[in-house]
Write an enzyme that holds these catalytic residues in place. Structure first.
Site, mmCIF file in Angstrom:
data_model
loop_
_atom_site.group_PDB
_atom_site.id
_atom_site.type_symbol
_atom_site.label_atom_id
_atom_site.label_comp_id
_atom_site.label_asym_id
_atom_site.label_seq_id
_atom_site.Cartn_x
_atom_site.Cartn_y
_atom_site.Cartn_z
ATOM 1 N N ASP A 179 0.810 -1.228 0.156
ATOM 2 C CA ASP A 179 -0.004 -0.068 0.061
ATOM 3 C C ASP A 179 0.963 1.190 0.235
ATOM 4 O O ASP A 179 0.505 2.164 -0.698
ATOM 5 C CB ASP A 179 -0.867 0.122 1.082
ATOM 6 C CG ASP A 179 -2.135 -0.904 0.907
ATOM 7 O OD1 ASP A 179 -2.349 -1.497 -0.191
ATOM 8 O OD2 ASP A 179 -3.116 -1.022 1.721
ATOM 9 N N LYS A 257 1.830 2.295 -7.455
ATOM 10 C CA LYS A 257 0.572 1.305 -7.382
ATOM 11 C C LYS A 257 -0.329 1.537 -8.017
ATOM 12 O O LYS A 257 -1.215 2.809 -7.948
ATOM 13 C CB LYS A 257 0.407 0.924 -5.786
ATOM 14 C CG LYS A 257 -0.433 -0.319 -5.839
ATOM 15 C CD LYS A 257 -1.021 -0.789 -4.338
ATOM 16 C CE LYS A 257 -1.727 -2.072 -4.237
ATOM 17 N NZ LYS A 257 -1.890 -2.463 -3.185
#
Length: 428
Positions: A179, A257
């Site tokens: 994350d 990401k």
């Protein structure tokens, strides 16, 4: 309810305690038989979740379960035993493996269905026995945190562990949750610029004991890349796509990401990955380097008095004043297009600059470079003191600002360092 309340409280928890049940126990009553499952803490009170023999979960009101009993011995899912790690062959390079937590160091509890931290660095190495044929792995634990909990102070701890532990090794692998991996990677790229060995961050989108896990291949690819002596620099190694066989190695300051759950969740913005590790070898231009050795000593430090604001129509201009009043010294604006914000923000931007804060501009577009000379609004913002950061990613700019604030005491020095291309954060 011993062993944790599993998200239960109030009437639900009181009922489970009255019958001596906890998450994972088999419960019989009210014409039902099932295993007690955890529930969301914010769920309705007076409800117990059971997994039936059919595999379905049902929510049952405690009134229906009156007179229930725990059936037989409590069932607990034990973490599967990892295979013993084979002894590495002689003559292989040595790699330090630091674990920090995240999905790559987790296992699934097949009773509750939850993914929980279960592996330290040694367990992680043992779970990938093929590492023994690539390098001599020295496992160490830096911390055990899901990456959403990692703060700037943790970046310093990880950087120090990498710097101090890298001596005598051909490189360092940092196992990290996905994350906030790009934030930690960016910080390491700045703080450890000049470290003579490569550092590769590795994560997983699936826990290491699931059949679809990407953990083993990502770890093995990172080890193979380090063993190939790619030169210094910080990289992120993650699956290229949904299939096995190709792992992309991205520059730490150019990676993002882009998908919440896909195995191929990461991409390099503005160009190809630095390297791609395949089953047949390592792809990438011959002699490609990510970092430059020996130019400086690592400079570890962090000052979190920086902020990132994404501009949007109708944005409350007082947000800038509030940040500066609370001590913000570096403000990264994520503007539209070539680097623009509405004129309603001009006055608070001017006040921020007058107060000594460095105000910088990135673009919220997915690719391309800030150019604040094309339109009048961009030129006006520059007159107010806004500094364009070319094609630096906004999250990379935020991390760099937190690092640079720890290195420079003046606004002028901070601006010089932010515009210096320290770790390939801007295109040449």
């Amino acid at each position: 309810m011993s062993g944790g309340d599993g998200g239960y409280g109030g009437e639900s928890l009181a009922f489970l305690e009255s019958v001596g049940a906890r998450v994972g126990d088999s419960l019989e009553g009210g014409g039902l038989s099932g295993r007690v499952m955890p529930r969301y803490e914010g769920g309705e009170d007076g409800i117990v979740v059971l997994k039936l023999a059919s595999g379905y979960n049902v929510a049952v009101r405690v009134g229906r379960l009156a007179g229930s009993r725990v059936a037989g011995a409590p069932a607990r899912a034990a973490a599967p035993a990892a295979p013993a790690r084979p002894a590495p062959a002689q003559g292989l390079p040595s790699i330090l493996l630091l674990s920090t937590g995240g999905t790559i160091a987790s296992r699934i509890d097949y009773v509750t269905g939850a993914v929980t931290p279960a592996l330290d660095a040694a367990g992680l190495a043992e779970s990938v026995p093929e590492l023994a044929g690539i390098a001599r792995i020295e496992p160490r634990v830096a911390m055990s945190e899901h990456s959403e909990n990692i703060e700037p102070s943790h970046w310093e701890l990880i950087a120090t562990a990498v710097r101090d532990g890298s001596a005598g090794h051909g490189g360092v692998i940092v196992a990290h949750g996905t994350d906030t991996m790009q934030h930690t990677a960016s910080y390491l790229a700045f703080a450890l610029a000049g470290l003579p060995v490569p550092v590769v961050l590795v994560g997983a989108q699936r826990s290491s004991d699931r059949p679809s896990s990407d953990a083993a291949e990502n770890l093995a690819a990172a080890a193979r890349l380090i063993a190939s002596s790619p030169g210094p620099g910080v990289l992120v190694a993650m699956h290229e796509g949904s299939s096995d066989g190709r792992v992309s190695c991205h520059r730490a300051t150019r990676v993002r990401k882009r998908h919440t759950s896909a195995r191929g969740a990461f991409e390099t913005v503005g160009g190809p990955p630095a390297f791609t590790v395949t089953r047949g070898g390592i792809e990438g231009p011959s002699g490609r380097r990510v970092g430059t050795p020996g130019t400086r000593e690592p400079r570890i430090g962090v000052d979190a008095r920086a902020a990132l604001l994404k501009y949007h129509p109708g944005m409350d201009a007082s947000a800038i004043d509030g940040l500066v009043e609370r001590g913000c010294r570096a403000l990264v604006l994520e503007g539209t297009g070539l680097g623009h914000v509405g004129r309603a923000l001009y006055a608070p931007i001017s006040r921020a600059v007058e107060a000594g804060a460095l105000v910088m501009m990135c673009s919220q577009c997915g690719d391309g470079e800030v150019n604040m000379n094309v339109y009048e609004s961009g030129r006006e913002l520059q007159k107010l003191g806004v500094v364009p950061l070319r094609d630096m990613l906004s999250e990379t700019a935020l991390v760099k600002a937190m690092w640079a604030l720890s290195q420079e005491a003046t606004r002028e020095g901070l601006e010089r360092l932010m515009l210096e291309n320290v770790a390939s954060e801007m295109s040449p």
